[in-house]
Motif scaffolding. Structure first.
Motif, mmCIF file in Angstrom:
data_model
loop_
_atom_site.group_PDB
_atom_site.id
_atom_site.type_symbol
_atom_site.label_atom_id
_atom_site.label_comp_id
_atom_site.label_asym_id
_atom_site.label_seq_id
_atom_site.Cartn_x
_atom_site.Cartn_y
_atom_site.Cartn_z
ATOM 1 N N PRO A 1 70.261 47.077 60.685
ATOM 2 C CA PRO A 1 69.552 47.548 61.220
ATOM 3 C C PRO A 1 69.760 46.065 62.428
ATOM 4 O O PRO A 1 69.589 45.379 62.105
ATOM 5 C CB PRO A 1 68.249 47.093 60.408
ATOM 6 N N ARG A 2 68.741 46.620 63.787
ATOM 7 C CA ARG A 2 69.380 45.887 64.907
ATOM 8 C C ARG A 2 67.788 45.848 65.252
ATOM 9 O O ARG A 2 66.912 46.391 65.090
ATOM 10 C CB ARG A 2 69.705 46.707 66.200
ATOM 11 N N CYS A 3 67.575 44.638 66.256
ATOM 12 C CA CYS A 3 66.061 44.246 66.990
ATOM 13 C C CYS A 3 65.969 44.820 67.867
ATOM 14 O O CYS A 3 64.856 45.743 67.572
ATOM 15 C CB CYS A 3 66.122 42.783 67.237
ATOM 16 N N ASP A 4 67.033 46.081 68.086
ATOM 17 C CA ASP A 4 65.977 47.660 68.965
ATOM 18 C C ASP A 4 65.026 48.454 68.763
ATOM 19 O O ASP A 4 64.314 48.715 69.034
ATOM 20 C CB ASP A 4 67.529 48.106 69.513
ATOM 21 N N SER A 5 66.117 48.315 67.759
ATOM 22 C CA SER A 5 65.560 49.792 66.775
ATOM 23 C C SER A 5 63.471 49.542 66.136
ATOM 24 O O SER A 5 62.553 49.888 66.134
ATOM 25 C CB SER A 5 65.968 49.887 64.879
ATOM 26 N N GLU A 6 63.104 47.871 66.173
ATOM 27 C CA GLU A 6 61.948 47.122 66.269
ATOM 28 C C GLU A 6 60.503 48.215 67.308
ATOM 29 O O GLU A 6 59.621 48.181 66.954
ATOM 30 C CB GLU A 6 61.349 45.689 66.078
ATOM 31 N N ILE B 1 67.159 56.780 70.701
ATOM 32 C CA ILE B 1 68.252 57.603 71.845
ATOM 33 C C ILE B 1 68.924 56.568 71.859
ATOM 34 O O ILE B 1 68.630 54.937 72.074
ATOM 35 C CB ILE B 1 67.656 58.600 72.491
ATOM 36 N N GLY B 2 70.228 56.976 72.711
ATOM 37 C CA GLY B 2 71.240 55.776 73.480
ATOM 38 C C GLY B 2 70.448 56.087 74.867
ATOM 39 O O GLY B 2 70.212 56.631 75.450
ATOM 40 N N ALA B 3 70.558 54.162 75.455
ATOM 41 C CA ALA B 3 69.869 54.468 76.320
ATOM 42 C C ALA B 3 70.199 54.969 77.380
ATOM 43 O O ALA B 3 69.536 55.040 78.508
ATOM 44 C CB ALA B 3 70.958 52.781 76.983
ATOM 45 N N ALA B 4 71.900 56.091 77.819
ATOM 46 C CA ALA B 4 72.151 56.993 79.166
ATOM 47 C C ALA B 4 71.004 58.464 78.918
ATOM 48 O O ALA B 4 72.128 59.121 79.289
ATOM 49 C CB ALA B 4 73.271 57.290 79.270
ATOM 50 N N GLN B 5 70.738 58.070 77.522
ATOM 51 C CA GLN B 5 70.191 59.683 76.698
ATOM 52 C C GLN B 5 68.457 60.372 76.983
ATOM 53 O O GLN B 5 68.742 61.429 76.558
ATOM 54 C CB GLN B 5 70.670 59.866 75.378
ATOM 55 N N ARG C 1 60.401 56.042 75.879
ATOM 56 C CA ARG C 1 60.235 54.305 75.886
ATOM 57 C C ARG C 1 60.920 53.789 75.822
ATOM 58 O O ARG C 1 62.475 53.968 75.064
ATOM 59 C CB ARG C 1 59.065 54.702 74.427
ATOM 60 N N CYS C 2 60.963 52.288 76.025
ATOM 61 C CA CYS C 2 61.933 51.010 76.361
ATOM 62 C C CYS C 2 61.900 50.240 75.237
ATOM 63 O O CYS C 2 60.828 49.529 74.641
ATOM 64 C CB CYS C 2 61.965 51.324 77.900
ATOM 65 N N ASP C 3 63.186 49.466 75.349
ATOM 66 C CA ASP C 3 63.466 48.107 74.529
ATOM 67 C C ASP C 3 62.924 47.573 74.651
ATOM 68 O O ASP C 3 62.144 47.020 76.232
ATOM 69 C CB ASP C 3 64.262 48.480 73.861
ATOM 70 N N LEU C 4 62.930 46.241 74.691
ATOM 71 C CA LEU C 4 62.243 45.177 75.531
ATOM 72 C C LEU C 4 62.834 44.365 76.686
ATOM 73 O O LEU C 4 62.805 43.418 77.541
ATOM 74 C CB LEU C 4 62.235 43.914 74.119
ATOM 75 N N ALA C 5 64.699 45.173 76.449
ATOM 76 C CA ALA C 5 65.422 44.870 77.640
ATOM 77 C C ALA C 5 65.309 45.969 78.211
ATOM 78 O O ALA C 5 65.813 45.959 79.803
ATOM 79 C CB ALA C 5 66.383 44.858 76.944
ATOM 80 N N GLN C 6 64.023 46.522 78.206
ATOM 81 C CA GLN C 6 63.876 47.732 79.097
ATOM 82 C C GLN C 6 64.800 49.091 79.441
ATOM 83 O O GLN C 6 64.977 49.371 80.709
ATOM 84 C CB GLN C 6 63.528 46.889 80.440
#
Length: 276
Positions: free
Chosen positions: A91-96, A241-245, A263-268
């Motif tokens: 599990p990765r923080c991006d998925s939070e 999703i992947g960042a470019a998808q 919707r975006c993650d914390l890194a936008q």
């Protein structure tokens, strides 16, 4: 060699393997000693601690690019610790971001379906956050389901709260007995087949949970047309999703009868598609 000296030597050894070499060395030492990292840092000056033989073995594994989470056997996600093995993605923080989105768009959800649950981190976290919700989690891998079941027990979820079902969404009739849900969540395979992944991912994490054809879109094309039948009247689905998808997955979603919101993650970076 003292504990502090061993950590410094391990940090130097891991510098070419990891961008977080010092942190890795501290975590591995704490694991070898059987203490928390906080306890380790507080006690670095203790004279009664000897370097455990297990530490060198752990450092050697990390030097071969094995992820720290697999060496430790667990990973923190949304403030909770989850057991992980090479049978499941870490599990990765991006998925939070998916948890945050779900709590925002479906705070009253009473039924949750997690497609491709892996470690169970997503569904279990939501069940801990949503009052009175129940969940069903599917995975093609029996080994992954065993990890997820163990994590549900670890977090004291009753069998009536969290049910785990073996299923392959590529097979006819896979969802006939699942029912309908207020919220569907999914972190499907979405990596392109020829993606340039680091050895810590490509050599250790399960390929079946990573790769989804030349564009990384194969599983969206399979799943999105099927999930309308699994949603309640006002149900919502959230897919990672992947960042470019974003554009490609939105087109597949609209063709399947959904309104799609990226919707975006914390890194936008684009991270989720919310489907209504």
């Amino acid at each position: 060699m003292s504990i502090a000296e061993a950590i410094r030597a391990a940090t130097a050894r891991l510098t070419t393997t990891s961008d977080t070499a010092r942190l890795d060395a501290e975590l591995l030492m704490a694991h070898a000693l059987g203490v928390t990292r906080t306890t380790l840092l507080i006690g670095l000056g203790r004279g009664d601690w000897a370097v455990p033989p297990e530490f060198d073995r752990c450092v050697a594994r990390r030097a071969s690019h094995e992820p720290v989470a697999y060496i430790l056997g667990e990973q923190e996600f949304y403030g909770h610790a989850f057991r992980v093995t090479p049978d499941v993605l870490i599990p990765r923080c991006d998925s939070e971001a998916l948890i945050d989105a779900a709590l925002q768009v479906a705070p009253g959800a009473k039924s949750v379906l997690d497609l491709g649950t892996g470690s169970g981190a997503l569904m279990i976290t939501l069940l801990l956050e949503l009052s009175d919700a129940r969940g069903v989690a599917t995975d093609i891998s029996d080994a992954a389901l065993a990890v997820a079941r163990g994590n549900a027990l670890r977090h004291q979820l009753a069998e009536t709260q969290a049910r785990f079902v073996q299923g392959d969404w590529r097979a006819p009739g896979w969802c006939n007995e699942l029912g309908v849900f207020d919220l569907i969540i999914c972190n499907p395979p979405y990596v392109e087949s020829d993606a340039d992944l680091g050895p810590n991912v490509r050599n250790f994490e399960p390929h079946g949970a990573l790769f989804a054809g030349p564009e990384g879109l194969d599983d969206y094309r399979i799943l999105l047309p099927q999930i309308r039948a699994l949603l309640t009247e006002n149900g919502i689905a959230i897919f990672e999703i992947g960042a470019a998808q974003g554009d490609a997955v939105s087109r597949i979603a609209r063709a399947s009868g959904f309104d799609a919101e990226i919707r975006c993650d914390l890194a936008q970076r684009p991270r989720l598609v919310v489907l209504r």
